[in-house]
Motif scaffolding. Structure first.
Motif, PDB file in Angstrom:
ATOM      1  N   LYS A   1       9.922   1.174  -4.553  1.00  0.00           N
ATOM      2  CA  LYS A   1       9.273   2.523  -3.922  1.00  0.00           C
ATOM      3  C   LYS A   1      10.014   3.912  -4.426  1.00  0.00           C
ATOM      4  CE  LYS A   1       7.346  -0.207  -0.919  1.00  0.00           C
ATOM      5  NZ  LYS A   1       5.882  -0.891  -1.322  1.00  0.00           N
ATOM      6  N   HIS A   2       9.399   4.801  -4.491  1.00  0.00           N
ATOM      7  CA  HIS A   2       9.670   6.113  -4.786  1.00  0.00           C
ATOM      8  C   HIS A   2      10.400   6.664  -3.646  1.00  0.00           C
ATOM      9  CE1 HIS A   2       7.810   5.814  -8.452  1.00  0.00           C
ATOM     10  NE2 HIS A   2       6.550   5.962  -7.902  1.00  0.00           N
ATOM     11  N   ILE A   3      11.499   7.382  -3.633  1.00  0.00           N
ATOM     12  CA  ILE A   3      12.376   7.795  -2.436  1.00  0.00           C
ATOM     13  C   ILE A   3      12.506   9.480  -2.261  1.00  0.00           C
ATOM     14  CG2 ILE A   3      14.689   7.477  -1.359  1.00  0.00           C
ATOM     15  CD1 ILE A   3      14.735   4.874  -3.260  1.00  0.00           C
ATOM     16  N   MET A   4      12.434   9.930  -1.139  1.00  0.00           N
ATOM     17  CA  MET A   4      12.946  11.057  -0.723  1.00  0.00           C
ATOM     18  C   MET A   4      14.030  10.678   0.363  1.00  0.00           C
ATOM     19  SD  MET A   4      12.613  14.601   0.156  1.00  0.00           S
ATOM     20  CE  MET A   4      11.508  15.438   0.225  1.00  0.00           C
ATOM     21  N   MET A   5      15.262  11.253  -0.160  1.00  0.00           N
ATOM     22  CA  MET A   5      16.335  10.971   0.771  1.00  0.00           C
ATOM     23  C   MET A   5      17.043  11.870   1.505  1.00  0.00           C
ATOM     24  SD  MET A   5      19.593   8.554   0.163  1.00  0.00           S
ATOM     25  CE  MET A   5      18.685   7.084  -0.131  1.00  0.00           C
ATOM     26  N   GLU A   6      17.311  11.925   2.612  1.00  0.00           N
ATOM     27  CA  GLU A   6      17.907  13.184   3.199  1.00  0.00           C
ATOM     28  C   GLU A   6      19.328  13.289   2.989  1.00  0.00           C
ATOM     29  OE1 GLU A   6      17.805  15.802   4.698  1.00  0.00           O
ATOM     30  OE2 GLU A   6      15.731  15.902   5.033  1.00  0.00           O
ATOM     31  N   LYS A   7      20.023  14.121   2.942  1.00  0.00           N
ATOM     32  CA  LYS A   7      21.290  14.380   2.617  1.00  0.00           C
ATOM     33  C   LYS A   7      22.338  14.114   3.901  1.00  0.00           C
ATOM     34  CE  LYS A   7      21.849  17.713   5.511  1.00  0.00           C
ATOM     35  NZ  LYS A   7      22.839  17.352   6.429  1.00  0.00           N
ATOM     36  N   PRO A   8      23.731  13.709   3.632  1.00  0.00           N
ATOM     37  CA  PRO A   8      24.224  13.409   2.339  1.00  0.00           C
ATOM     38  C   PRO A   8      23.589  11.867   1.848  1.00  0.00           C
ATOM     39  CG  PRO A   8      25.646  12.886   4.083  1.00  0.00           C
ATOM     40  CD  PRO A   8      24.435  13.408   4.737  1.00  0.00           C
TER      41      PRO A   8
ATOM     42  N   SER B   1       1.022  -1.223   0.035  1.00  0.00           N
ATOM     43  CA  SER B   1      -0.043  -0.083  -0.068  1.00  0.00           C
ATOM     44  C   SER B   1       0.980   1.041   0.024  1.00  0.00           C
ATOM     45  CB  SER B   1      -0.919  -0.006   1.390  1.00  0.00           C
ATOM     46  OG  SER B   1      -0.224   0.246   2.410  1.00  0.00           O
ATOM     47  N   ILE B   2       2.161   0.941  -0.043  1.00  0.00           N
ATOM     48  CA  ILE B   2       3.044   2.317   0.389  1.00  0.00           C
ATOM     49  C   ILE B   2       3.806   2.545  -0.910  1.00  0.00           C
ATOM     50  CG2 ILE B   2       5.035   3.050   1.326  1.00  0.00           C
ATOM     51  CD1 ILE B   2       4.106   2.063   4.029  1.00  0.00           C
ATOM     52  N   GLU B   3       3.734   3.603  -1.751  1.00  0.00           N
ATOM     53  CA  GLU B   3       4.493   3.844  -2.803  1.00  0.00           C
ATOM     54  C   GLU B   3       5.790   4.680  -2.880  1.00  0.00           C
ATOM     55  OE1 GLU B   3       0.500   6.620  -3.632  1.00  0.00           O
ATOM     56  OE2 GLU B   3       1.604   5.912  -5.508  1.00  0.00           O
ATOM     57  N   ALA B   4       5.883   5.484  -1.454  1.00  0.00           N
ATOM     58  CA  ALA B   4       6.856   6.516  -1.496  1.00  0.00           C
ATOM     59  C   ALA B   4       7.377   6.388  -0.088  1.00  0.00           C
ATOM     60  CB  ALA B   4       6.670   7.654  -1.717  1.00  0.00           C
ATOM     61  N   VAL B   5       8.975   6.351  -0.009  1.00  0.00           N
ATOM     62  CA  VAL B   5       9.569   6.207   1.454  1.00  0.00           C
ATOM     63  C   VAL B   5      10.254   7.584   1.498  1.00  0.00           C
ATOM     64  CG1 VAL B   5       9.308   3.758   1.828  1.00  0.00           C
ATOM     65  CG2 VAL B   5      11.101   4.736   0.676  1.00  0.00           C
ATOM     66  N   TYR B   6      10.086   7.956   2.811  1.00  0.00           N
ATOM     67  CA  TYR B   6      11.239   9.076   3.295  1.00  0.00           C
ATOM     68  C   TYR B   6      12.403   8.307   3.924  1.00  0.00           C
ATOM     69  CZ  TYR B   6       8.384  13.125   1.989  1.00  0.00           C
ATOM     70  OH  TYR B   6       7.782  14.100   1.529  1.00  0.00           O
ATOM     71  N   VAL B   7      13.571   8.646   3.573  1.00  0.00           N
ATOM     72  CA  VAL B   7      14.800   8.178   4.273  1.00  0.00           C
ATOM     73  C   VAL B   7      15.485   9.026   5.217  1.00  0.00           C
ATOM     74  CG1 VAL B   7      17.055   6.940   4.144  1.00  0.00           C
ATOM     75  CG2 VAL B   7      15.121   6.352   2.593  1.00  0.00           C
ATOM     76  N   CYS B   8      14.882   9.094   6.464  1.00  0.00           N
ATOM     77  CA  CYS B   8      15.496  10.211   7.353  1.00  0.00           C
ATOM     78  C   CYS B   8      16.180   9.827   8.545  1.00  0.00           C
ATOM     79  CB  CYS B   8      14.129  10.856   7.809  1.00  0.00           C
ATOM     80  SG  CYS B   8      13.065  11.757   6.625  1.00  0.00           S
ATOM     81  N   THR B   9      17.075   8.660   8.171  1.00  0.00           N
ATOM     82  CA  THR B   9      17.957   7.927   9.182  1.00  0.00           C
ATOM     83  C   THR B   9      19.196   8.857   9.175  1.00  0.00           C
ATOM     84  OG1 THR B   9      18.811   6.640   7.547  1.00  0.00           O
ATOM     85  CG2 THR B   9      16.809   5.677   9.048  1.00  0.00           C
ATOM     86  N   ARG B  10      20.327   8.301  10.020  1.00  0.00           N
ATOM     87  CA  ARG B  10      21.574   9.000   9.945  1.00  0.00           C
ATOM     88  C   ARG B  10      22.299   8.601   8.601  1.00  0.00           C
ATOM     89  NH1 ARG B  10      22.333   8.046  16.471  1.00  0.00           N
ATOM     90  NH2 ARG B  10      20.787   9.434  17.040  1.00  0.00           N
ATOM     91  N   ASN B  11      23.412   9.421   8.429  1.00  0.00           N
ATOM     92  CA  ASN B  11      23.984   9.236   7.217  1.00  0.00           C
ATOM     93  C   ASN B  11      24.354   7.845   6.734  1.00  0.00           C
ATOM     94  OD1 ASN B  11      23.627  12.113   7.651  1.00  0.00           O
ATOM     95  ND2 ASN B  11      25.883  12.594   8.011  1.00  0.00           N
ATOM     96  N   ASP B  12      24.945   6.959   7.752  1.00  0.00           N
ATOM     97  CA  ASP B  12      25.389   5.681   7.303  1.00  0.00           C
ATOM     98  C   ASP B  12      24.366   4.763   6.636  1.00  0.00           C
ATOM     99  OD1 ASP B  12      24.503   5.731   9.834  1.00  0.00           O
ATOM    100  OD2 ASP B  12      25.616   4.078  10.488  1.00  0.00           O
ATOM    101  N   SER B  13      23.362   4.828   6.953  1.00  0.00           N
ATOM    102  CA  SER B  13      22.199   3.972   6.450  1.00  0.00           C
ATOM    103  C   SER B  13      21.383   4.484   5.135  1.00  0.00           C
ATOM    104  CB  SER B  13      21.171   3.618   7.316  1.00  0.00           C
ATOM    105  OG  SER B  13      20.464   4.820   8.289  1.00  0.00           O
ATOM    106  N   HIS B  14      21.573   5.649   4.880  1.00  0.00           N
ATOM    107  CA  HIS B  14      20.824   6.226   3.599  1.00  0.00           C
ATOM    108  C   HIS B  14      21.098   5.378   2.327  1.00  0.00           C
ATOM    109  CE1 HIS B  14      21.105  10.726   5.224  1.00  0.00           C
ATOM    110  NE2 HIS B  14      20.420   9.660   6.064  1.00  0.00           N
ATOM    111  N   ALA B  15      22.276   5.173   1.813  1.00  0.00           N
ATOM    112  CA  ALA B  15      22.612   4.593   0.563  1.00  0.00           C
ATOM    113  C   ALA B  15      21.954   3.007   0.686  1.00  0.00           C
ATOM    114  CB  ALA B  15      24.075   4.189   0.244  1.00  0.00           C
TER     115      ALA B  15
END
Ligand SMILES: NC(=O)c1ccc[n+]([C@@H]2O[C@H](COP(=O)([O-])OP(=O)(O)OC[C@H]3O[C@@H](n4cnc5c(N)ncnc54)[C@H](O)[C@@H]3O)[C@@H](O)[C@H]2O)c1
Length: 322
Positions: free
Chosen positions: A88-95, A63-77
């Motif tokens: 899933k479509h992705i909004m990823m925090e920097k870096p 049911s989820i089509e988009a995820v926000y990745v707002c964890t700390r930097n080491d787990s983004h990639a």
């Protein structure tokens, strides 16, 4: 209706969740945090069907089509690669990443899955940035700085694994702005700096870099947590083209434009970049297009900083990996 799951229920996660919860065309389905009590707290504050400590539960939720990745930097990639594989479509925090290898792996996974991907560069979305860009569309030289108050030694952002230090963690905001405002590929970087005042921690805390763009224009970039400069704020960018100048200051809410004869100042009362970047992402998902701040933008900003850090050791100009 865009149905969303958010991973990483901390400070920036709360900013995004607050915006998402106010938007009529978004349904927050779930929150995830490795500390599940934080995810439960977010469900209570912002709504949503469930809380979990396992990102895979969100990535497997059809049911989820988009995820926000707002964890700390080491787990983004790592999370981005898993999210792309799950479609899933992705909004990823920097870096987006902390190494060239992570950049490559993330790029490959996202391009293979053809999902919509946004790099969370909220500063790019401040209205003053567009005013500066149209006043000085082809800068010859620019000067950018990210000068922050001292980050505590035990802050996660200063952990070499989780955060990588302020230069890698938030220097990418300025690197992205420079690439965007110069409208050209960064070709080479030479830098000085190192660990100036966090002895015993394996991070670069201060960097001064010169960036050479493919179109021949030049940028000077300073990133440090040696102290915040109150006159221009933590973020400042100046653009110069031989006649026209623009100076973005006050966390880029304000821009001072000069044409050699007249000076004008435009100032916004509030930062609006976070709301505007979120609107771009949600609209992009609904419309099936990429947002303005793309995967390539996020990777390039990280690679500018990684090239600068390499230059500290080599003492030479380093090219920015494409
Ligand atoms: N765009 C901006 O201007 C901006 C501003 C602040 C922070 N950030 C970025 O946002 C990210 C988060 O920063 P923050 O200040 O919110 O940190 P934070 O520590 O407040 O929140 C991070 C949360 O992620 C959780 N977490 C960590 N690893 C996880 C995993 N593998 N799975 C699930 N949950 C996990 C932590 O428990 C924590 O609750 C960082 O990458 C930071 O660079 C961006």
């Amino acid at each position: 209706m865009v149905r969303v799951g958010l991973i990483g229920c901390g400070s920036i996660g709360a900013d995004h969740a607050g915006w998402l919860s106010r938007r009529q065309d978004v349904e927050i389905r779930a929150f995830c945090d490795s500390d599940e009590s934080r995810a439960r707290g977010f469900v209570e504050r912002f709504g949503g069907e469930y809380a979990t400590s396992d990102p895979q539960i969100i990535l497997r939720d059809e049911s989820i089509e988009a995820v926000y990745v707002c964890t700390r930097n080491d787990s983004h990639a790592r999370l981005g690669i898993a999210a792309a594989a799950a479609g899933k479509h992705i909004m990823m925090e920097k870096p987006l990443a902390l190494t060239d290898r992570e950049c490559d792996a993330l790029r490959e996974a996202v391009e293979k899955s053809a999902v919509i991907f946004m790099s969370a560069f909220k500063l790019r979305y401040e209205p003053a940035v567009e005013k500066a860009r149209s006043h000085v569309p082809h800068p010859l030289v620019s000067i950018a700085q990210v000068t922050d108050s001292r980050w505590p030694d035990d802050f996660w952002g200063n952990d070499p694994v989780q955060g990588g230090g302020n230069v890698l963690s938030q220097g990418c905001h300025a690197a992205d702005l420079l690439c965007y405002l110069h409208g050209s590929r960064p070709a080479g970087v030479v830098a000085y700096g190192g660990n100036m005042h966090h002895q015993g921690i394996g991070i670069v805390d201060t960097l001064t870099a010169a960036i050479r763009f493919a179109n021949g224009s030049l940028a000077s970039l300073v990133v440090t947590d040696c102290g915040r400069t109150p006159l221009v704020s933590k973020f400042s960018v100046q653009l110069l083209d031989g006649t026209m100048t623009a100076h973005l200051s006050d966390r880029l809410k304000s821009v001072t434009l000069d044409d050699g004869k007249h000076t004008t100042v435009h100032a916004e009362p509030q930062e609006t970049g976070l709301a505007a970047e979120n609107a771009d992402f949600v609209d992009a998902v609904r419309e099936g297009r990429q947002p303005r701040a793309t995967l390539s933008d996020g990777i390039r900003a990280t690679q500018v900083l990684l090239a600068a850090v390499k230059s500290l050791a080599s003492g030479r100009e380093e090219s920015v990996v494409e």
